[in-house]
Scaffold this motif. Structure first.
Motif, PDB file in Angstrom:
ATOM      1  N   PHE A  67       0.822  -1.200   0.000  1.00 14.51           N
ATOM      2  CA  PHE A  67       0.000   0.000   0.000  1.00 14.51           C
ATOM      3  C   PHE A  67       0.861   1.257   0.000  1.00 14.51           C
ATOM      4  O   PHE A  67       0.552   2.230  -0.687  1.00 14.51           O
ATOM      5  N   THR A  75       1.545   6.254  -7.324  1.00 13.20           N
ATOM      6  CA  THR A  75       0.450   7.038  -7.888  1.00 13.20           C
ATOM      7  C   THR A  75       0.687   8.525  -7.720  1.00 13.20           C
ATOM      8  O   THR A  75       0.332   9.307  -8.600  1.00 13.20           O
ATOM      9  N   LEU A  76       1.293   8.942  -6.617  1.00 12.15           N
ATOM     10  CA  LEU A  76       1.600  10.363  -6.453  1.00 12.15           C
ATOM     11  C   LEU A  76       2.652  10.797  -7.454  1.00 12.15           C
ATOM     12  O   LEU A  76       2.576  11.873  -8.022  1.00 12.15           O
ATOM     13  N   THR A  81       1.050   4.039  -3.036  1.00 14.74           N
ATOM     14  CA  THR A  81       0.790   5.451  -2.771  1.00 14.74           C
ATOM     15  C   THR A  81       1.870   6.322  -3.384  1.00 14.74           C
ATOM     16  O   THR A  81       1.577   7.330  -4.033  1.00 14.74           O
TER      17      THR A  81
END
Length: 75
Positions: free
Chosen positions: A37, A44-45, A41
């Motif tokens: 996870f 994707t950022l 994160t």
């Protein structure tokens, strides 16, 4: 100070429980689910920021190529 830590510990406990349940369902360790996870994160950022830079570059190039001319004689 205790009033601040109680909700924090509550959300951490139940948040980790979600990762633990997913890990039990998949048959892997909960640590792997948590790190996955975190990596997703960051990816994707980073993708969003790269997309933003690409679009800004593309718009700048478009503005340089397609300049608005007021008349035919401004060529």
């Amino acid at each position: 100070m205790n009033g601040i830590y109680k909700p924090l510990l509550f959300f951490q406990k139940h948040g980790y429980y979600v990762c633990q349940r997913i890990a039990e369902r998949l048959g892997i360790r909960a640590k792997v689910v948590r790190t996955t996870f975190m990596y997703l994160t960051f990816v994707t950022l980073g993708f969003g920021f790269a997309l933003y830079l690409f679009l800004a570059f593309w718009m700048r190039i478009k503005d340089l190529v397609y300049t608005k001319r007021s008349s035919v004689f401004d060529l």
